[in-house]
Scaffold this motif. Structure first.
Motif, short mmCIF file in Angstrom:
data_model
loop_
_atom_site.label_atom_id
_atom_site.label_comp_id
_atom_site.label_asym_id
_atom_site.label_seq_id
_atom_site.Cartn_x
_atom_site.Cartn_y
_atom_site.Cartn_z
N VAL A 38 -80.72 -47.35 5.01
CA VAL A 38 -81.93 -46.66 5.43
C VAL A 38 -81.75 -45.16 5.23
CG1 VAL A 38 -82.71 -48.37 7.13
CG2 VAL A 38 -81.17 -46.52 7.84
N THR A 39 -82.86 -44.48 4.99
CA THR A 39 -82.84 -43.02 4.92
C THR A 39 -82.99 -42.44 6.32
OG1 THR A 39 -85.24 -42.90 4.61
CG2 THR A 39 -83.86 -42.98 2.61
N GLY A 40 -82.58 -41.20 6.50
CA GLY A 40 -82.86 -40.44 7.72
C GLY A 40 -82.33 -41.09 8.99
N VAL A 97 -82.01 -48.70 -9.29
CA VAL A 97 -80.78 -48.92 -8.50
C VAL A 97 -81.05 -49.88 -7.34
CG1 VAL A 97 -78.90 -47.84 -7.22
CG2 VAL A 97 -80.07 -46.57 -9.05
N ALA A 98 -82.05 -49.55 -6.51
CA ALA A 98 -82.35 -50.42 -5.37
C ALA A 98 -82.88 -51.76 -5.88
CB ALA A 98 -83.38 -49.75 -4.46
N THR A 99 -82.46 -52.84 -5.23
CA THR A 99 -82.95 -54.17 -5.60
C THR A 99 -84.22 -54.52 -4.83
OG1 THR A 99 -81.40 -55.08 -3.98
CG2 THR A 99 -80.68 -55.03 -6.29
N ALA A 100 -84.43 -53.86 -3.68
CA ALA A 100 -85.66 -54.02 -2.90
C ALA A 100 -85.85 -52.79 -2.05
CB ALA A 100 -85.59 -55.27 -2.02
N CYS A 101 -87.09 -52.50 -1.69
CA CYS A 101 -87.38 -51.30 -0.90
C CYS A 101 -88.68 -51.48 -0.14
CB CYS A 101 -87.48 -50.09 -1.84
SG CYS A 101 -87.63 -48.49 -0.99
N ILE A 102 -88.73 -50.91 1.07
CA ILE A 102 -89.95 -50.91 1.89
C ILE A 102 -89.92 -49.66 2.75
CG2 ILE A 102 -88.94 -52.15 3.86
CD1 ILE A 102 -91.57 -53.79 4.01
N GLY A 105 -89.17 -49.61 16.87
CA GLY A 105 -90.19 -48.56 16.89
C GLY A 105 -90.82 -48.39 15.53
N GLY A 106 -92.10 -48.22 15.50
CA GLY A 106 -92.76 -48.00 14.22
C GLY A 106 -92.89 -46.53 13.92
N ASP A 107 -93.58 -46.23 12.82
CA ASP A 107 -94.01 -44.87 12.50
C ASP A 107 -92.91 -43.92 12.06
OD1 ASP A 107 -96.67 -45.25 12.74
OD2 ASP A 107 -96.95 -44.08 14.57
N ASP A 108 -91.70 -44.44 11.75
CA ASP A 108 -90.65 -43.53 11.27
C ASP A 108 -90.88 -43.13 9.80
OD1 ASP A 108 -89.01 -43.06 13.47
OD2 ASP A 108 -88.06 -45.03 13.26
N TYR A 109 -91.41 -44.06 9.01
CA TYR A 109 -91.66 -43.81 7.59
C TYR A 109 -90.41 -43.39 6.82
CZ TYR A 109 -96.23 -44.75 9.17
OH TYR A 109 -97.29 -45.38 9.75
N GLU A 110 -89.26 -43.90 7.29
CA GLU A 110 -88.05 -43.85 6.47
C GLU A 110 -88.10 -45.03 5.50
OE1 GLU A 110 -86.10 -41.42 6.44
OE2 GLU A 110 -86.48 -40.41 8.36
N LEU A 111 -87.24 -45.01 4.50
CA LEU A 111 -87.14 -46.14 3.58
C LEU A 111 -86.00 -47.05 4.01
CD1 LEU A 111 -87.61 -44.42 0.09
CD2 LEU A 111 -89.33 -45.52 1.54
#
Lengths: 317, 317
Positions: A154-156, A199-204, A254-260
């Protein structure tokens, strides 16, 4: 509409692009997609009292309405290009519209995102944004490519927005400004998403909570995921104000972080973290993709961690 | 969202297109624009109680939400391709969503329009649709090309939707079904718009009323327009139920007809009417483009006709 609020918004968001052939002011916009590029398109709505608290500053609403959409483009690895803005508001409040447009433009301008169309209507406060971005042929990051053995990253940091929402209930939320800012002004990870192409095989992107959103990757990829709770990146700001148990729940649900959240082959994880660090974006390994289905979270003693609430369900909220 | 209403909608609107590379179900859709085509994009919102009466059938709402957007593409002469649907509703009412999706699909399917993305949120009933269509390079119909001497024309008949809205106030609206149907199920003039490419000098769809929308053509083109009230095409259904004075006001000021108003060089008007007639679409000459500004309407005695209300202003409604 005679009272042309969209024209007012346009004045704040003055990004010129050669690929916009006809902008705001006709029945539709006309744009040109560069040769050899595919188009990624997303739409998201924010409703007052559901997706942002009543009393949120107009500029924060404008920022967030665009941010949640750019986050969808980031999760595809797409390069932002154009947006539409459909704004429903109870009265033609020019100061409110100016504030909203300012927040929208603050985020749009550095991405050279052009506002090409919109609609303003009377009704309960609701903001819908649709965004368009470019990807290379077959270059979009999907949810469906995770393979057993991949590393989950995950980012951030996670949980700050949910912590910020909790802090808003305090009589004086000013000591928690950093957390509230993460709720109101999420940073879409656009550059990080672009760096993950190939590079990434999946992302959301994490809008409903880590477990819920990683669960979408698992479902679409036909795999499971084991997450190590101790590895979840959590901010000093959150840990200074919340007990560890609460902070863990914020980070997981928790929602709303908007990290990947993304998966990469294990031998690429180090390079990916270094590449993202060069972009000023933290990236942490939090677990592994496994055979099976669903997301399992374990603590340092190997016990399963129960999630108090699986993601945000806006219909249950 | 766990309660995936958009997936429910997708099942109703099953149009397969090769240019949709990734449809509903990822963070964004991915589409390919054909080489040599530009993209026309429009967005419109319908709010319950503002753009459709409370109690309107869900299928009618779904139809109309798409129709008003396809009408924008028609006014550009564009060929419909893809749509996004952002639906805000108070409760996750599956029967309502199924009905709305059915009405949406009834209109989408004959146009081979694919639903490629969406969002469902909780809140007051609001439907936002964004549509995408193709145009040839420099082939879009704009509002800005009308020239003095051009003939002003409209498709179909004017005023029926406003008459239908008035009829809904009656205890028994069933005698007026044809008018109410024009309000609830407008026909976007897509084929007519395509036929006007390369011929019409300016075009707009009539959503706010003839005088208001022709006024946009005049403003964008830097011209005026003289309209002959006696030439306005009015339906037998409307004339059977309303006095001439009311019918004239509906035709001039009533919104929601979604006919096209366009200008053509005088020597092309006959051919245009014949071409549209072959498509099953009536087209009437209603006046001329003149030097100056603004729209002037005169009756058979040469007197100016006053407009009771200039278009629909949804903020004043």
């Amino acid at each position: 509409m005679e009272f042309d609020l969209i024209d007012r918004i346009r004045r704040h968001t003055d990004v010129h692009r050669d690929d916009v052939l006809t902008g705001i002011g006709d029945d539709a916009a006309v744009v040109a997609v560069p040769t050899g590029r595919e188009l990624a398109i997303a739409v998201d709505t924010l409703v007052e009292g559901v997706h942002f608290p009543v009393g949120t500053a107009p500029a924060d609403i404008g920022w967030k309405a665009l941010a949640v959409n750019l986050s969808d483009l980031a999760a595809m690895g797409a390069t932002p290009a154009w947006a539409l803005l459909a704004l429903t508001l109870p009265t033609p409040d020019e100061a409110f519209v100016d504030g909203l447009a300012r927040g929208f433009a603050e985020l749009a301008t550095p991405f050279r995102l052009a506002l090409i169309g919109g609609d303003t209507t009377r009704g309960p406060l609701t903001v819908t944004v649709a965004v368009h971005g470019f990807t290379a042929p077959d270059g979009a990051l999907l949810r469906s490519g995770a393979r057993p053995g991949d590393v989950v990253m995950v980012t951030g940091t996670l949980g700050d927005a949910a912590a910020g929402l909790r802090c808003l209930a305090e009589a004086d939320a000013s000591p928690y400004a950093a957390l509230v800012d993460r709720l109101n002004r999420p940073t879409p990870r656009v550059a990080a998403g672009q760096a993950l192409r190939g590079v990434a095989t999946a992302c959301i992107d994490i809008s409903d909570g880590l477990v819920a959103d990683l669960g979408h990757i698992c479902a679409e990829s036909g795999v499971g995921a084991d997450i190590d709770a101790a590895m979840l990146p959590r901010s000093a700001a959150m840990l200074a104000h919340f007990h560890d148990a609460d902070a863990l729940q914020f980070a997981l649900g928790g929602g709303d972080d908007y990290e990947l959240c993304f998966t990469v082959p294990a031998d690429r994880a180090g390079d990916v973290a270094a590449d993202l660090a060069r972009l000023g974006c933290g990236a942490a390994r939090i677990g592994r993709v496994v055979e099976g289905s669903g997301v399992r979270v374990t603590d340092t003693s190997g016990e399963s961690v129960m999630l108090a609430r699986t993601g945000w369900n806006h219909f249950a909220a």
